[in-house]
Design a protein around this motif. Structure first.
Motif, mmCIF file in Angstrom:
data_model
loop_
_atom_site.group_PDB
_atom_site.id
_atom_site.type_symbol
_atom_site.label_atom_id
_atom_site.label_comp_id
_atom_site.label_asym_id
_atom_site.label_seq_id
_atom_site.Cartn_x
_atom_site.Cartn_y
_atom_site.Cartn_z
ATOM 1 N N LEU A 43 -14.748 -5.992 1.986
ATOM 2 C CA LEU A 43 -14.283 -5.671 3.333
ATOM 3 C C LEU A 43 -15.396 -5.062 4.173
ATOM 4 C CD1 LEU A 43 -10.772 -4.297 2.402
ATOM 5 C CD2 LEU A 43 -11.226 -6.297 3.820
ATOM 6 N N SER A 73 -9.351 -12.944 -4.325
ATOM 7 C CA SER A 73 -10.031 -11.972 -3.470
ATOM 8 C C SER A 73 -11.315 -12.550 -2.902
ATOM 9 C CB SER A 73 -10.348 -10.697 -4.252
ATOM 10 O OG SER A 73 -9.172 -10.093 -4.712
ATOM 11 N N THR A 98 -10.519 -15.212 -0.322
ATOM 12 C CA THR A 98 -9.989 -14.639 0.910
ATOM 13 C C THR A 98 -11.063 -13.929 1.729
ATOM 14 O OG1 THR A 98 -7.859 -14.319 -0.186
ATOM 15 C CG2 THR A 98 -8.214 -13.099 1.838
ATOM 16 N N LEU A 99 -11.988 -13.237 1.067
ATOM 17 C CA LEU A 99 -12.925 -12.364 1.778
ATOM 18 C C LEU A 99 -14.341 -12.909 1.925
ATOM 19 C CD1 LEU A 99 -11.708 -9.006 0.225
ATOM 20 C CD2 LEU A 99 -11.259 -9.865 2.525
ATOM 21 N N GLU A 141 -13.599 -13.366 8.005
ATOM 22 C CA GLU A 141 -12.660 -12.256 8.148
ATOM 23 C C GLU A 141 -12.356 -11.906 9.595
ATOM 24 O OE1 GLU A 141 -13.416 -8.770 5.738
ATOM 25 O OE2 GLU A 141 -14.685 -9.965 4.432
ATOM 26 N N THR A 157 -11.390 -7.182 12.064
ATOM 27 C CA THR A 157 -11.316 -8.060 10.895
ATOM 28 C C THR A 157 -9.912 -8.284 10.360
ATOM 29 O OG1 THR A 157 -11.621 -6.222 9.374
ATOM 30 C CG2 THR A 157 -13.612 -7.363 10.140
ATOM 31 N N GLY A 205 -8.562 -6.294 8.307
ATOM 32 C CA GLY A 205 -8.709 -5.885 6.919
ATOM 33 C C GLY A 205 -7.476 -5.234 6.329
ATOM 34 N N TYR A 255 -4.315 -5.951 6.876
ATOM 35 C CA TYR A 255 -3.360 -6.980 6.464
ATOM 36 C C TYR A 255 -3.863 -7.747 5.249
ATOM 37 C CZ TYR A 255 -1.566 -5.816 11.031
ATOM 38 O OH TYR A 255 -1.087 -5.124 12.109
ATOM 39 N N THR A 256 -5.139 -8.033 5.244
ATOM 40 C CA THR A 256 -5.731 -8.726 4.105
ATOM 41 C C THR A 256 -5.627 -7.874 2.851
ATOM 42 O OG1 THR A 256 -7.277 -9.835 5.587
ATOM 43 C CG2 THR A 256 -7.834 -9.833 3.246
ATOM 44 N N PHE A 283 -2.058 -7.821 1.552
ATOM 45 C CA PHE A 283 -1.762 -9.066 0.849
ATOM 46 C C PHE A 283 -2.396 -9.072 -0.543
ATOM 47 C CE2 PHE A 283 -3.672 -13.201 -0.252
ATOM 48 C CZ PHE A 283 -2.519 -13.867 -0.631
ATOM 49 N N LEU A 284 -3.681 -8.703 -0.616
ATOM 50 C CA LEU A 284 -4.375 -8.736 -1.907
ATOM 51 C C LEU A 284 -3.808 -7.712 -2.882
ATOM 52 C CD1 LEU A 284 -8.053 -9.319 -0.759
ATOM 53 C CD2 LEU A 284 -6.553 -10.928 -1.948
#
Length: 150
Positions: free
Chosen positions: A21, A102, A105-106, A112, A120, A122, A124-125, A128-129
């Motif tokens: 992130l 991960s 996604t990132l 992002e 970004t 981040g 919400y991401t 989710f993760l």
């Protein structure tokens, strides 16, 4: 030995997500600072002063608020807890799937964000993760037991 391995999973998950992130935040800051101009290339992470910023951005957010701690380390807590008492192979497979998800996604960090004021996304991401990681940890711990019973 299992406790050391569990601690490693816990730390790797939390700080690994935070590092990925932080790379996205770094890319967003650079992109947003140069909106409307010819954007110069992002400096190497090894350039003077760049690595320290990423390290600080990796280490500080998980401890900025209790909810951020839970989001960064939640999946790691689940994997580490189950690692102590359940078979390792299914959990290792589940952890590998989580790590792949991960990374997918990132990475790359430019995926992002959209170079706009929204940043970004981040939070919400990360939410989710974390939920995906906890679900995978549960699956890795209990699905093999259900399969053996049937």
């Amino acid at each position: 030995m299992r406790a050391v391995e569990a601690l490693f999973l816990f730390l790797l998950t939390g700080f690994g997500l935070s590092f990925l992130l932080a790379l996205g935040e770094r890319d967003w800051f650079h992109c947003y600072a140069h909106v409307g101009t010819d954007r110069p290339p992002l400096p190497s992470i090894w350039a003077e002063g760049e690595l320290m910023l990423v390290i600080l951005e990796t280490l500080t957010p998980p401890f900025g608020h209790p909810m951020l701690f839970v989001l960064h380390f939640g999946a790691g807590i689940a994997f580490a807890t189950y690692w102590l008492r359940h078979p390792r192979r299914p959990l290792l497979i589940a952890y590998s799937v989580f790590a792949g998800l991960s990374l997918f996604t990132l990475l790359p960090p430019s995926s992002e964000h959209g170079c706009d004021p929204t940043g970004t996304g981040g939070f919400y991401t990360l939410t989710f993760l974390t939920l995906a990681g906890i679900t995978l940890a549960l699956a890795g711990a209990y699905i093999p037991k259900w399969i053996q019973r049937s």
